[in-house]
Design a protein around this motif. Sequence first.
Motif, PDB file in Angstrom:
ATOM      1  N   LEU A 294       0.705  -1.106   0.072  1.00 45.72           N
ATOM      2  CA  LEU A 294       0.114  -0.039   0.307  1.00 45.72           C
ATOM      3  C   LEU A 294       1.071   1.828   0.179  1.00 45.72           C
ATOM      4  CD1 LEU A 294      -2.507  -0.936   2.520  1.00 45.72           C
ATOM      5  CD2 LEU A 294      -2.930  -0.753   0.304  1.00 45.72           C
ATOM      6  N   THR A 295       2.320   1.121   0.744  1.00 47.90           N
ATOM      7  CA  THR A 295       2.950   2.386   0.236  1.00 47.90           C
ATOM      8  C   THR A 295       4.066   2.292  -0.310  1.00 47.90           C
ATOM      9  OG1 THR A 295       4.270   1.723   2.680  1.00 47.90           O
ATOM     10  CG2 THR A 295       2.359   3.034   2.943  1.00 47.90           C
ATOM     11  N   THR A 296       3.784   1.251  -2.023  1.00 46.37           N
ATOM     12  CA  THR A 296       5.424   0.813  -2.146  1.00 46.37           C
ATOM     13  C   THR A 296       4.728   2.374  -3.261  1.00 46.37           C
ATOM     14  OG1 THR A 296       5.073  -1.702  -2.533  1.00 46.37           O
ATOM     15  CG2 THR A 296       6.009   0.015  -4.664  1.00 46.37           C
ATOM     16  N   PRO A 297       6.253   3.112  -3.391  1.00 41.61           N
ATOM     17  CA  PRO A 297       6.351   4.498  -4.330  1.00 41.61           C
ATOM     18  C   PRO A 297       5.659   3.844  -6.363  1.00 41.61           C
ATOM     19  CG  PRO A 297       8.069   3.988  -3.325  1.00 41.61           C
ATOM     20  CD  PRO A 297       7.940   2.776  -3.080  1.00 41.61           C
ATOM     21  N   VAL A 298       5.029   5.026  -6.296  1.00 40.13           N
ATOM     22  CA  VAL A 298       4.857   4.373  -8.213  1.00 40.13           C
ATOM     23  C   VAL A 298       4.389   5.833  -9.282  1.00 40.13           C
ATOM     24  CG1 VAL A 298       2.364   5.067  -7.495  1.00 40.13           C
ATOM     25  CG2 VAL A 298       2.804   3.305  -9.710  1.00 40.13           C
ATOM     26  N   GLY A 299       5.445   6.034  -9.976  1.00 40.96           N
ATOM     27  CA  GLY A 299       5.989   7.031 -10.929  1.00 40.96           C
ATOM     28  C   GLY A 299       5.216   7.215 -12.250  1.00 40.96           C
ATOM     29  N   ARG A 300       5.789   6.527 -12.956  1.00 39.29           N
ATOM     30  CA  ARG A 300       5.467   6.879 -14.084  1.00 39.29           C
ATOM     31  C   ARG A 300       5.065   5.468 -15.083  1.00 39.29           C
ATOM     32  NH1 ARG A 300       6.886  11.806 -18.334  1.00 39.29           N
ATOM     33  NH2 ARG A 300       5.987  13.130 -16.500  1.00 39.29           N
ATOM     34  N   LYS A 301       6.095   4.306 -14.461  1.00 40.34           N
ATOM     35  CA  LYS A 301       5.750   3.112 -14.684  1.00 40.34           C
ATOM     36  C   LYS A 301       4.081   2.403 -13.697  1.00 40.34           C
ATOM     37  CE  LYS A 301      10.119   2.032 -16.384  1.00 40.34           C
ATOM     38  NZ  LYS A 301      10.148   1.646 -18.103  1.00 40.34           N
ATOM     39  N   VAL A 302       4.327   1.154 -14.624  1.00 44.98           N
ATOM     40  CA  VAL A 302       2.902   0.448 -13.737  1.00 44.98           C
ATOM     41  C   VAL A 302       3.335  -0.624 -13.221  1.00 44.98           C
ATOM     42  CG1 VAL A 302       1.358  -1.157 -14.554  1.00 44.98           C
ATOM     43  CG2 VAL A 302       1.202   0.959 -15.563  1.00 44.98           C
ATOM     44  N   ARG A 303       3.206  -0.829 -11.561  1.00 45.82           N
ATOM     45  CA  ARG A 303       4.048  -1.950 -11.334  1.00 45.82           C
ATOM     46  C   ARG A 303       3.521  -3.114 -10.932  1.00 45.82           C
ATOM     47  NH1 ARG A 303       7.206   0.207  -7.368  1.00 45.82           N
ATOM     48  NH2 ARG A 303       8.267  -1.732  -7.016  1.00 45.82           N
ATOM     49  N   VAL A 304       3.176  -4.286 -11.919  1.00 45.11           N
ATOM     50  CA  VAL A 304       2.666  -5.597 -11.302  1.00 45.11           C
ATOM     51  C   VAL A 304       4.340  -6.828 -11.047  1.00 45.11           C
ATOM     52  CG1 VAL A 304       1.084  -4.685 -13.255  1.00 45.11           C
ATOM     53  CG2 VAL A 304       3.754  -6.027 -13.861  1.00 45.11           C
ATOM     54  N   ALA A 305       3.658  -7.850 -10.865  1.00 44.51           N
ATOM     55  CA  ALA A 305       4.158  -8.907 -10.682  1.00 44.51           C
ATOM     56  C   ALA A 305       4.084  -9.742 -11.621  1.00 44.51           C
ATOM     57  CB  ALA A 305       3.781  -9.644  -9.842  1.00 44.51           C
TER      58      ALA A 305
END
Length: 232
Positions: A123-134
């Motif tokens: 819930l606190t993972t930074p996110v910028g212009r990338k989409v974060r996935v596994a």
Amino acid sequence: CTGPPPAAAPLCLYTSLTDAYVEGHDIFVRSALRLTFALRQSPPPMYVLAQSLSNASMARVEAGYSNVRWLRPHRPAKDASAVTKFALNKEKVGLFLLRRECGAVLKLDTGDLLPLADLSELLTTPVGRKVRVAQALGQKEGGWNGGLMLIGRFWLHEATETALAARAARESREQALLNGFFAGHIELLPKKWNVESSFWMVEFSNWRLQQPPGGVRRVDETALLHFVGRDK
């Protein structure tokens, strides 16, 4: 979305549900709240796309989580195409219109995901212009599972929704739709955040050993278990 837009939240949760997935969603929410103090203390808004949900199912969803906000599919009530996967995918991409409401969106397939650990780190993972996935089970780095996506504000606008809706008219598989559109804009999360239920099958033993640092090696390292496939 009904009513005036609420004040923007740093992070919103998003899921889409049919009646068939409400029981799984209820289990997801109860487990997530039990394991994650931050969700109990200050629950972020959860936007729920109601895809053919009965009134009883909607009441159950609202009873399980204190900050539910509904999204309604944009389709005629008697539109027979509404039950096709093409139409369902076109509805789901409406999450990218949450720009005024959300600083980032955590998309979760709550109907078949089971939290097994504290979700605070996610819930606190930074996110910028990338989409974060596994990374998806058995796939090379370019393949990932869309059941969990952390999407920053950069992507939350009408242009994304329009482009994805056009693709969804030709692609019935949500996995292929998202993989194709976001290719080149992906940053991988640790595998523990989306571990398929078939992860420990013998045929994937070599793949498990070749995971990058932060990969899952043991069952007890799983934070979110994903019941993929037809049988949930």
